[in-house]
Structures are given as C-alpha cells and as structure tokens.
Write a protein that holds these residues in place. Structure first.
Motif, mmCIF file in Angstrom:
data_model
loop_
_atom_site.group_PDB
_atom_site.id
_atom_site.type_symbol
_atom_site.label_atom_id
_atom_site.label_comp_id
_atom_site.label_asym_id
_atom_site.label_seq_id
_atom_site.Cartn_x
_atom_site.Cartn_y
_atom_site.Cartn_z
ATOM 1 N N THR A 1 39.233 41.156 35.295
ATOM 2 C CA THR A 1 40.532 41.775 35.584
ATOM 3 C C THR A 1 41.580 40.697 35.820
ATOM 4 O OG1 THR A 1 39.515 43.758 36.510
ATOM 5 C CG2 THR A 1 41.784 43.301 37.168
ATOM 6 N N SER B 1 41.774 48.995 39.197
ATOM 7 C CA SER B 1 40.480 48.323 39.316
ATOM 8 C C SER B 1 39.570 49.126 40.239
ATOM 9 C CB SER B 1 40.671 46.914 39.883
ATOM 10 O OG SER B 1 39.423 46.312 40.137
ATOM 11 N N SER C 1 36.131 48.367 40.919
ATOM 12 C CA SER C 1 34.963 47.679 41.469
ATOM 13 C C SER C 1 35.106 47.549 42.978
ATOM 14 C CB SER C 1 34.815 46.285 40.861
ATOM 15 O OG SER C 1 33.716 45.616 41.458
ATOM 16 N N SER D 1 33.702 42.450 37.077
ATOM 17 C CA SER D 1 34.914 43.232 36.792
ATOM 18 C C SER D 1 36.144 42.553 37.359
ATOM 19 C CB SER D 1 34.799 44.643 37.381
ATOM 20 O OG SER D 1 33.760 45.353 36.774
ATOM 21 N N ARG D 2 36.039 42.040 38.582
ATOM 22 C CA ARG D 2 37.186 41.375 39.214
ATOM 23 C C ARG D 2 37.563 40.095 38.471
ATOM 24 N NH1 ARG D 2 39.081 44.001 43.045
ATOM 25 N NH2 ARG D 2 37.780 45.464 44.140
ATOM 26 N N ASP E 1 44.097 48.544 43.441
ATOM 27 C CA ASP E 1 42.717 48.169 43.753
ATOM 28 C C ASP E 1 42.105 49.304 44.570
ATOM 29 O OD1 ASP E 1 40.330 47.049 44.640
ATOM 30 O OD2 ASP E 1 41.250 45.136 45.180
ATOM 31 N N VAL F 1 39.818 49.744 34.847
ATOM 32 C CA VAL F 1 38.751 48.748 34.883
ATOM 33 C C VAL F 1 37.598 49.323 35.681
ATOM 34 C CG1 VAL F 1 38.094 46.430 35.611
ATOM 35 C CG2 VAL F 1 40.442 46.872 34.828
#
Length: 178
Positions: A21, A8, A10, A17-18, A38, A81
C-alpha cells in the motif's frame, strides 16, 4: 488530478498489504490527490440490515462510518486493499463495504473507477478469483462503476517476502491510475 481514496483493510501493523500500500500510494501521489482510510483506526460496526440509510442517506449507527461517507462519495477513484483470507477479502473490508450502503442512494456519488490490491500467501493466480468476485459484487450495485484492474501480490506470507521488484510493481500500479 483525480481524488483517490485508498481503503486499507489489513489489521496487522507490519504486513505485506501495508508495505505494498505504501508503495502504491507513492505512485498514486504522482498524478492524484490521495487520502488513505486505515480500517485499523476506525470504529466500524456490522450492518444490521435495517435499510434506514436508503431513506436518510446515512447510517443509524453511531460509529465512524457516517463521517467517512462524504470523503468516499466525493472520490473519483476508490482503491480497496485487502489481504486474502480463505480465498476472499478480509472480514474487515467486507464489513466496511456493507456499511457503505448509504452511497447506493447518494446523488453526490462521483466515483466511477474501482481498483483493488490483493496480497496472499498462495502463489496461484486462481487465489484472487474469490476476492475479485467479492469486489465486483459490490461494484455491480452502482450504475456506471467498474472494477478497472487488480494488483495481485502472490506468494507473500511475510513482510520479508516482498521483494524490490514487487514493490516497484505496486508503485507502478499506483502511478498508472490517473
């Protein structure tokens, strides 16, 4: 069950996005072992282009990347992502992908499938062409690896724009990966 690593990119604590996800990971967990990287929580310097990693299989830099290489190379599936910034992937994801250069020479690399989840404020399907091309460019450097599918979260400017229908679609996107 496949081992899936989700990356991820972001940097916003509360982002579209979160939200997507989280939903995708719920779907992924139905059929896979899932881990999440992350990028907000790792120290990742820029690639300096020294190419030492091509001889050693690791980066000369002293940050968090070498500690993540084994997890990534042992994955069956990678899912990237990213929010779309200026019709491309986020700078954070691009920097991370650049730093995965040691995987190019890895004999332990297992991943063959790559997926991507994009979010952007634009509502046009053409908004994902640049990000898709960026991911395909990285994927094309690895023999036998393919970008299988993307999830395109369009017209998502704020978290409140994420409807239950879009959440369900992200969940199903994750559930289909097996």
């Amino acid at each position: 069950m496949k081992k899936v690593v989700v990356v991820s990119s972001s940097f916003r604590a509360a982002s579209t996005s979160r939200v997507l996800t989280e939903e995708m990971v719920k779907g992924l967990k139905e059929n896979n072992n899932v881990s999440l990287i992350d990028l907000r929580k790792i120290n990742c310097n820029y690639c300096v282009g020294c190419m030492a990693c091509q001889n050693t299989g690791k980066c000369i830099q002293k940050d968090d990347i070498n500690g993540l290489l084994e997890e990534i190379e042992s994955a069956d599936v990678l899912v990237f992502v990213t929010p779309i910034y200026y019709y491309s992937i986020s700078g954070q994801l691009k920097t991370f992908l650049d730093r995965l250069n040691p995987l190019y020479v890895s004999e332990k690399r297992r991943f063959k499938e790559v997926y991507a989840l994009f979010t952007c404020a634009d509502d046009a399907e053409t908004a994902v062409e640049g990000p898709t091309k960026a991911i395909e460019g990285w994927v094309s450097c690895f023999d036998g690896v393919s970008l299988i599918k993307t999830f395109n979260g369009l017209a998502l400017n704020e978290v409140g724009d994420v409807t239950e229908e879009i959440k369900l679609a992200a969940y199903n996107f994750g559930k289909e990966i097996k």
